[in-house]
Structures are given as structure tokens and as C-alpha cells.
Design a protein around this motif. Structure first.
Motif, PDB file in Angstrom:
ATOM      1  N   VAL A   1      74.492 -39.068 -67.313  1.00  0.00           N
ATOM      2  CA  VAL A   1      73.514 -39.343 -66.265  1.00  0.00           C
ATOM      3  C   VAL A   1      72.438 -40.243 -66.872  1.00  0.00           C
ATOM      4  O   VAL A   1      71.823 -39.868 -67.886  1.00  0.00           O
ATOM      5  N   LEU A   2      72.225 -41.409 -66.317  1.00  0.00           N
ATOM      6  CA  LEU A   2      71.182 -42.304 -66.806  1.00  0.00           C
ATOM      7  C   LEU A   2      69.832 -41.797 -66.300  1.00  0.00           C
ATOM      8  O   LEU A   2      69.591 -41.736 -65.089  1.00  0.00           O
ATOM      9  N   LEU A   3      68.954 -41.432 -67.236  1.00  0.00           N
ATOM     10  CA  LEU A   3      67.624 -40.941 -66.891  1.00  0.00           C
ATOM     11  C   LEU A   3      66.606 -42.031 -67.208  1.00  0.00           C
ATOM     12  O   LEU A   3      66.494 -42.486 -68.348  1.00  0.00           O
ATOM     13  N   GLU A   4      65.869 -42.426 -66.198  1.00  0.00           N
ATOM     14  CA  GLU A   4      64.885 -43.494 -66.350  1.00  0.00           C
ATOM     15  C   GLU A   4      63.474 -42.944 -66.172  1.00  0.00           C
ATOM     16  O   GLU A   4      63.271 -41.761 -65.874  1.00  0.00           O
ATOM     17  N   HIS A   5      62.510 -43.819 -66.380  1.00  0.00           N
ATOM     18  CA  HIS A   5      61.092 -43.475 -66.349  1.00  0.00           C
ATOM     19  C   HIS A   5      60.739 -42.754 -65.050  1.00  0.00           C
ATOM     20  O   HIS A   5      60.958 -43.278 -63.952  1.00  0.00           O
ATOM     21  N   GLY A   6      60.217 -41.525 -65.166  1.00  0.00           N
ATOM     22  CA  GLY A   6      59.818 -40.758 -63.998  1.00  0.00           C
ATOM     23  C   GLY A   6      60.901 -39.882 -63.400  1.00  0.00           C
ATOM     24  O   GLY A   6      60.629 -39.104 -62.486  1.00  0.00           O
ATOM     25  N   ASP A   7      62.142 -39.989 -63.898  1.00  0.00           N
ATOM     26  CA  ASP A   7      63.226 -39.154 -63.379  1.00  0.00           C
ATOM     27  C   ASP A   7      63.072 -37.705 -63.828  1.00  0.00           C
ATOM     28  O   ASP A   7      62.549 -37.423 -64.916  1.00  0.00           O
ATOM     29  N   ALA A   8      63.541 -36.793 -62.998  1.00  0.00           N
ATOM     30  CA  ALA A   8      63.649 -35.375 -63.373  1.00  0.00           C
ATOM     31  C   ALA A   8      65.110 -34.967 -63.283  1.00  0.00           C
ATOM     32  O   ALA A   8      65.890 -35.538 -62.510  1.00  0.00           O
ATOM     33  N   LEU A   9      65.482 -34.006 -64.098  1.00  0.00           N
ATOM     34  CA  LEU A   9      66.829 -33.441 -64.069  1.00  0.00           C
ATOM     35  C   LEU A   9      66.705 -31.935 -64.230  1.00  0.00           C
ATOM     36  O   LEU A   9      65.920 -31.454 -65.056  1.00  0.00           O
ATOM     37  N   VAL A  10      67.462 -31.201 -63.420  1.00  0.00           N
ATOM     38  CA  VAL A  10      67.441 -29.743 -63.465  1.00  0.00           C
ATOM     39  C   VAL A  10      68.879 -29.265 -63.642  1.00  0.00           C
ATOM     40  O   VAL A  10      69.789 -29.768 -62.967  1.00  0.00           O
ATOM     41  N   PHE A  11      69.089 -28.302 -64.554  1.00  0.00           N
ATOM     42  CA  PHE A  11      70.412 -27.680 -64.623  1.00  0.00           C
ATOM     43  C   PHE A  11      70.263 -26.171 -64.760  1.00  0.00           C
ATOM     44  O   PHE A  11      69.315 -25.662 -65.346  1.00  0.00           O
ATOM     45  N   GLY A  12      71.203 -25.464 -64.151  1.00  0.00           N
ATOM     46  CA  GLY A  12      71.183 -24.007 -64.149  1.00  0.00           C
ATOM     47  C   GLY A  12      72.459 -23.479 -63.519  1.00  0.00           C
ATOM     48  O   GLY A  12      73.462 -24.182 -63.427  1.00  0.00           O
ATOM     49  N   ARG A  13      72.413 -22.219 -63.081  1.00  0.00           N
ATOM     50  CA  ARG A  13      73.574 -21.564 -62.481  1.00  0.00           C
ATOM     51  C   ARG A  13      74.789 -21.706 -63.407  1.00  0.00           C
ATOM     52  O   ARG A  13      74.709 -21.371 -64.576  1.00  0.00           O
ATOM     53  N   SER A  14      75.906 -22.205 -62.904  1.00  0.00           N
ATOM     54  CA  SER A  14      77.113 -22.294 -63.727  1.00  0.00           C
ATOM     55  C   SER A  14      76.969 -23.295 -64.867  1.00  0.00           C
ATOM     56  O   SER A  14      77.733 -23.276 -65.830  1.00  0.00           O
ATOM     57  N   ALA A  15      75.987 -24.197 -64.771  1.00  0.00           N
ATOM     58  CA  ALA A  15      75.773 -25.199 -65.819  1.00  0.00           C
ATOM     59  C   ALA A  15      74.711 -24.767 -66.826  1.00  0.00           C
ATOM     60  O   ALA A  15      74.379 -25.530 -67.730  1.00  0.00           O
ATOM     61  N   ARG A  16      74.180 -23.554 -66.688  1.00  0.00           N
ATOM     62  CA  ARG A  16      73.056 -23.147 -67.546  1.00  0.00           C
ATOM     63  C   ARG A  16      73.422 -23.162 -69.019  1.00  0.00           C
ATOM     64  O   ARG A  16      72.593 -23.494 -69.879  1.00  0.00           O
ATOM     65  N   LEU A  17      74.653 -22.784 -69.372  1.00  0.00           N
ATOM     66  CA  LEU A  17      75.076 -22.776 -70.773  1.00  0.00           C
ATOM     67  C   LEU A  17      76.022 -23.937 -71.083  1.00  0.00           C
ATOM     68  O   LEU A  17      76.791 -23.878 -72.041  1.00  0.00           O
ATOM     69  N   ALA A  18      75.951 -24.980 -70.280  1.00  0.00           N
ATOM     70  CA  ALA A  18      76.762 -26.164 -70.555  1.00  0.00           C
ATOM     71  C   ALA A  18      76.258 -26.868 -71.811  1.00  0.00           C
ATOM     72  O   ALA A  18      75.053 -26.935 -72.066  1.00  0.00           O
ATOM     73  N   TYR A  19      77.191 -27.371 -72.589  1.00  0.00           N
ATOM     74  CA  TYR A  19      76.804 -28.205 -73.732  1.00  0.00           C
ATOM     75  C   TYR A  19      76.264 -29.534 -73.207  1.00  0.00           C
ATOM     76  O   TYR A  19      76.852 -30.156 -72.313  1.00  0.00           O
ATOM     77  N   HIS A  20      75.148 -29.964 -73.774  1.00  0.00           N
ATOM     78  CA  HIS A  20      74.513 -31.191 -73.307  1.00  0.00           C
ATOM     79  C   HIS A  20      73.800 -31.864 -74.470  1.00  0.00           C
ATOM     80  O   HIS A  20      73.518 -31.231 -75.495  1.00  0.00           O
ATOM     81  N   GLY A  21      73.504 -33.120 -74.307  1.00  0.00           N
ATOM     82  CA  GLY A  21      72.807 -33.868 -75.348  1.00  0.00           C
ATOM     83  C   GLY A  21      72.335 -35.203 -74.809  1.00  0.00           C
ATOM     84  O   GLY A  21      72.407 -35.464 -73.594  1.00  0.00           O
ATOM     85  N   VAL A  22      71.840 -36.055 -75.698  1.00  0.00           N
ATOM     86  CA  VAL A  22      71.355 -37.391 -75.322  1.00  0.00           C
ATOM     87  C   VAL A  22      71.977 -38.400 -76.276  1.00  0.00           C
ATOM     88  O   VAL A  22      71.914 -38.229 -77.507  1.00  0.00           O
ATOM     89  N   LEU A  23      72.592 -39.444 -75.718  1.00  0.00           N
ATOM     90  CA  LEU A  23      73.181 -40.497 -76.538  1.00  0.00           C
ATOM     91  C   LEU A  23      72.083 -41.304 -77.234  1.00  0.00           C
ATOM     92  O   LEU A  23      70.922 -41.278 -76.802  1.00  0.00           O
ATOM     93  N   PRO A  24      72.423 -42.021 -78.311  1.00  0.00           N
ATOM     94  CA  PRO A  24      71.404 -42.817 -79.009  1.00  0.00           C
ATOM     95  C   PRO A  24      70.652 -43.744 -78.059  1.00  0.00           C
ATOM     96  O   PRO A  24      71.259 -44.445 -77.239  1.00  0.00           O
TER      97      PRO A  24
END
Length: 211
Positions: free
Chosen positions: A166-189
């Protein structure tokens, strides 16, 4: 799900069940101004993992507790290990934007007590991990982005396996929870660039209910 989707504004979208992207959701200049006294009281620092590796992302915290890492492990602590003092108070505008984003996700009772503030220089990344140091894993995680864009990647409950970006830009918000609460996640360089507000950096504000 249908009820939640019907309440979205143009440009908002779900990336799989449990992940909500809110483009341009936050008043970035107001958050940036509120961040400055926090950084003056608790500057960015590079933490060390339990495996003795120095993280490429520098970080700090505000709120009742802060997330810290050292050779003894990952945890939340009420004291800043650098100063020995409590973390700076969470600005009201931080708490408000986190609650609004959580409400859009369908969690109107979300009340964050911790805000982890990450600073990504060009080339910095966050490797895939789970957020599981919180006591109530039924609470969502809210992230707000400032400055340079970053690609947030999220997969499933196993480290290996397909992930989506997901491309996150200036001012964006992202929320994760429910079935995705323990999803592995990270940020690319983070790619090279300069933002008029943050310079050659990406800042993320990540809100959690730790206690």
C-alpha cells in the motif's frame, strides 16, 4: 463489511479484510507542529534488537508508555531509557486523528495510550514483523504518514507468504485490526527524495492501546 464500505469517502479503500487505507486523512501541518515539542523532549534514536542489531529506522514515543527494544527484548515502558523521565504527553491532535481513523475502521472506542514515532531516512526500512506486545490484541493499530511516501507491505499470520503493498503518502492514515491484527507487515526501503515539510525523511505516527 458492506456497512463499512458504504461509509467510505472517494479514494478510501479496504486492502483485504481488516486493513483500511485513508488517503489524505490527516491535517499534516497541524500534526507536524505538534510533533516538534515531542522531539525536543525525546529525540529520535536508533534502538538495538534483542539480537544486537541496530535498527535502520530511528524512533521515539509519546503517551503514557513507549515501545522500546534492547538486548533484553521488546516491551512497553513508562520511562524513556535515554532520559529516565516519562515520555512526553501525547498531543491532543494526535489522539483525535487516531480516534477518527479508528472510528472509520469501525472501532469508535479506540483510545490509544502509546504513539510510536518512526523516522525513515532514505534507504531505511522496517522488516516484516507482528505487533504483539500489546495486552489487548482486539484493539486496532492506527498509522499516520508524514513526508516522503513509503510502501507499507502486509501479509498474513505467517512471515512467509504473499503480501500486498500500500503506497502511503503525506497525510495518509492506515488502520489494521480484526483478522489482520497479527498480520506480518513492514515498510520497504524509502526512496530518495525531499519533502517540503520533513526534508529527506518519512515520519510515521503509530498509535496503539498498549495497556
Amino acid at each position: 463489511m458492506a456497512d463499512l464500505l458504504s461509509g467510505l469517502r472517494p479514494g478510501e479503500s479496504w486492502h483485504g479484510e481488516g486493513v483500511l487505507h485513508l488517503p489524505g486523512f490527516a491535517d499534516a501541518p497541524v500534526l507536524w507542529d505538534a510533533l516538534q515539542p515531542v522531539l525536543a523532549a525525546a529525540p529520535f534514536r536508533h534502538l538495538v534488537t534483542p539480537g544486537c542489531k541496530t535498527m535502520s529506522v530511528s524512533m521515539t514515543n509519546c503517551g503514557e508508555v513507549g515501545w522500546v527494544s534492547d538486548r533484553t527484548g521488546y516491551r512497553y515502558d513508562a520511562l524513556d531509557p535515554l532520559s529516565g523521565r516519562t515520555w512526553p504527553d501525547m498531543p491532543d491532535v494526535f489522539r483525535m486523528v487516531a480516534r477518527r481513523a479508528a472510528a472509520a475502521f469501525g472501532a469508535p472506542d479506540f483510545s490509544p495510550d502509546a504513539c510510536l514515532i518512526n523516522c525513515y531516512e532514505v534507504g531505511s526500512r522496517l522488516t516484516a514483523h507482528q505487533d504483539r506486545d500489546e495486552q489487548d490484541l482486539g484493539q486496532p493499530v492506527v498509522s499516520v504518514s508524514l513526508g516522503l511516501p513509503g510502501r507499507f507491505v502486509i501479509g498474513g499470520a505467517q512471515r512467509a507468504g504473499p503480501k500486498q503493498a500500500v503506497l502511503l503518502e503525506h497525510g495518509d492514515a492506515l488502520v489494521f485490526g480484526r483478522s489482520a491484527r497479527l498480520a506480518y507487515h513492514g515498510v520497504l526501503p524509502v526512496k530518495a527524495g525531499t519533502h517540503e515539510m520533513t526534508g529527506p525523511r518519512r515520519i510515521s505516527l503509530t498509535f496503539r492501546k498498549a495497556g
